[in-house]
Design an enzyme around this catalytic site. Structure first.
Site, PDB file in Angstrom:
ATOM      1  N   ASP A  46       4.334  -2.997 -21.409  1.00 56.66           N
ATOM      2  CA  ASP A  46       2.904  -3.014 -21.707  1.00 56.66           C
ATOM      3  C   ASP A  46       2.355  -4.374 -21.301  1.00 56.66           C
ATOM      4  OD1 ASP A  46       0.375  -3.125 -23.058  1.00 56.66           O
ATOM      5  OD2 ASP A  46       1.084  -1.498 -24.345  1.00 56.66           O
ATOM      6  N   ALA A  69      -1.685  -1.922 -12.602  1.00 55.14           N
ATOM      7  CA  ALA A  69      -2.109  -1.540 -13.954  1.00 55.14           C
ATOM      8  C   ALA A  69      -3.393  -2.257 -14.336  1.00 55.14           C
ATOM      9  CB  ALA A  69      -1.008  -1.889 -14.956  1.00 55.14           C
ATOM     10  N   ALA A  70      -4.279  -1.551 -15.008  1.00 60.37           N
ATOM     11  CA  ALA A  70      -5.528  -2.152 -15.473  1.00 60.37           C
ATOM     12  C   ALA A  70      -6.283  -1.149 -16.329  1.00 60.37           C
ATOM     13  CB  ALA A  70      -6.413  -2.538 -14.289  1.00 60.37           C
ATOM     14  N   GLN A  71      -7.255  -1.627 -17.062  1.00 63.97           N
ATOM     15  CA  GLN A  71      -8.301  -0.747 -17.571  1.00 63.97           C
ATOM     16  C   GLN A  71      -9.284  -0.717 -16.411  1.00 63.97           C
ATOM     17  OE1 GLN A  71     -10.948   1.259 -18.202  1.00 63.97           O
ATOM     18  NE2 GLN A  71     -12.072  -0.625 -18.600  1.00 63.97           N
ATOM     19  N   SER A  72      -9.322   0.397 -15.673  1.00 66.09           N
ATOM     20  CA  SER A  72      -9.947   0.357 -14.354  1.00 66.09           C
ATOM     21  C   SER A  72     -11.275   1.108 -14.240  1.00 66.09           C
ATOM     22  CB  SER A  72      -8.976   0.922 -13.308  1.00 66.09           C
ATOM     23  OG  SER A  72      -8.812   2.301 -13.526  1.00 66.09           O
ATOM     24  N   SER A 113     -10.074  -6.093  -6.526  1.00 60.99           N
ATOM     25  CA  SER A 113     -11.038  -5.007  -6.373  1.00 60.99           C
ATOM     26  C   SER A 113     -12.327  -5.471  -5.709  1.00 60.99           C
ATOM     27  CB  SER A 113     -11.363  -4.462  -7.763  1.00 60.99           C
ATOM     28  OG  SER A 113     -12.544  -3.689  -7.730  1.00 60.99           O
ATOM     29  N   GLU A 115     -15.052  -4.618  -6.649  1.00 57.10           N
ATOM     30  CA  GLU A 115     -16.022  -4.862  -7.729  1.00 57.10           C
ATOM     31  C   GLU A 115     -16.214  -6.360  -7.977  1.00 57.10           C
ATOM     32  OE1 GLU A 115     -17.919  -2.644  -9.695  1.00 57.10           O
ATOM     33  OE2 GLU A 115     -17.294  -1.081  -8.322  1.00 57.10           O
ATOM     34  N   TYR A 137     -15.368  -5.405 -16.175  1.00 50.99           N
ATOM     35  CA  TYR A 137     -14.211  -5.074 -15.332  1.00 50.99           C
ATOM     36  C   TYR A 137     -14.132  -6.021 -14.135  1.00 50.99           C
ATOM     37  CZ  TYR A 137     -11.528  -2.636 -11.724  1.00 50.99           C
ATOM     38  OH  TYR A 137     -10.635  -2.345 -10.734  1.00 50.99           O
ATOM     39  N   LYS A 141     -11.262  -8.784 -13.135  1.00 53.75           N
ATOM     40  CA  LYS A 141     -10.525  -8.733 -11.858  1.00 53.75           C
ATOM     41  C   LYS A 141     -10.610 -10.075 -11.116  1.00 53.75           C
ATOM     42  CE  LYS A 141      -8.455  -4.750 -11.278  1.00 53.75           C
ATOM     43  NZ  LYS A 141      -7.008  -4.660 -11.017  1.00 53.75           N
TER      44      LYS A 141
END
Ligand code: GDP
Length: 314
Positions: A46, A69-72, A113, A115, A137, A141
């Site tokens: 984790d 892995a990410a909260q994407s 990203s 973003e 987000y 990043k």
């Protein structure tokens, strides 16, 4: 992570022994890797837990680590900005620390990203374009990107950051707009739904095929020196064009079915995101193979196939 499954397939094809890290959860969801499940080893870990990352690296002895892995999901990052920062920003430091402690010779890939460009400073965007993220987000990043650069410069770790523009496929989550539209068009065609509610139809993205992009990630780690690369198609399309292509693929006119719903509008939008992938082309010899229309047609066909056994609405 949807494109993690493409990376796993790609690496298996190169003869790699592949380990995947998964978070423990009460509902196991592994349909994206079902077809290769017997050929990969899953380890529990984790990004919020430093010890679990060190253990995962000790167990697997990797030569290369890819952090996808990410909260994407961008909208969720406004509702859970702190948790997004824990996974998407600090999680990168935890994984880099694990690499540094367990074996600093491990090559590291960080999924950065487009973003990060947000309120864009120039168009198209390249590796030198300044960042101006427009969501929690995107902000997280930017941290992940610079901590990767920092570990490269501080500890000589072979750490690369791939600044990926939107990468889509039929394995994309249904909350992302491409998949929402291809799934919606298929449902309407099959009589399973009557309309599709979307947010901003004018927003534009540089959308490519996830399966193409994993090769660029791998190529970054095969170079003599670690570096950062923008990966995208260099072409941009609006949500409206996406709808037009998806619906006409099933013989329908999107204007009859697509409704704009404020619930899907965002507090802040990014501007025109479009990649300048010329460095990836020149240095890595990489270029995307699947075009936008082909990608959307592929996704609609997949959703038609998946949904065709369901019963139509009365
Ligand atoms: P993102 O680039 O990672 O945010 O990918 P998304 O697929 O979530 O969104 C791409 C663009 O589509 C954004 O500019 C959204 O505002 C726009 N969009 C319009 N309608 C929708 C919708 O119903 N859902 C999502 N997710 N995006 C939408």
């Amino acid at each position: 992570m949807a494109y993690g499954s493409y990376l796993a397939e790609f690496l298996l094809g190169k003869g790699y022994q592949v380990f995947g890290m998964v978070r423990r959860s009460s509902t196991e969801k592994s349909d994206r890797i079902e077809h290769i499940r017997s050929r990969i080893t899953l380890l529990q870990g984790d990004l919020l837990d430093q010890t679990s990352l060190i253990e995962a690296l000790r167990e697997s002895h990797p030569d290369e680590v890819y952090n996808l892995a990410a909260q994407s999901f961008v909208p969720t990052s406004w509702n859970q900005p702190v948790l997004t920062g824990e996974f998407t920003a600090l999680g990168v430091t935890r994984l880099l620390e694990a690499v540094r402690k367990v074996n600093p010779k491990i090559k590291f890939y960080q999924a950065s990203s487009s973003e990060m460009f947000g309120k864009v400073r120039e168009t198209p965007q390249n590796e030198k374009t300044p960042f101006y993220p427009r969501s929690p987000y995107g902000v997280a990043k930017v941290y992940g990107h610079f901590i990767t650069v920092n570990y490269r410069e501080s500890y000589s770790i072979f750490a690369c950051s791939g600044i990926l523009f939107n990468h889509e496929s039929s394995r994309r989550g249904l909350e992302f707009v491409t998949r929402k539209v291809t799934d919606g068009a298929a449902r309407i065609k099959l009589g399973l739904a009557r309309e599709l509610r979307l947010g901003n139809l004018d927003s534009k993205r540089d959308w490519g095929f996830a399966g193409d992009y994993v090769e660029a990630m791998w190529l970054m780690l095969q170079q003599d020196n670690p570096d950062d690369y923008v990966v995208g198609t260099g072409k941009t399309h609006s949500v409206k064009e996406l709808c037009k292509i998806a619906f006409s693929h099933v013989g329908l006119d999107y204007e009859d079915y697509v409704k704009v719903d404020k619930a899907f509008m965002r507090p802040a939008e990014v501007d025109l995101l479009v990649a300048d992938p010329s460095k990836a082309g020149k240095v890595l010899g990489w270029k995307p193979k699947v075009g936008f229309e082909q990608l959307i047609a592929m996704m609609v066909d997949h959703d038609l196939e998946r949904l065709k056994t369901q019963k139509p609405q009365k």
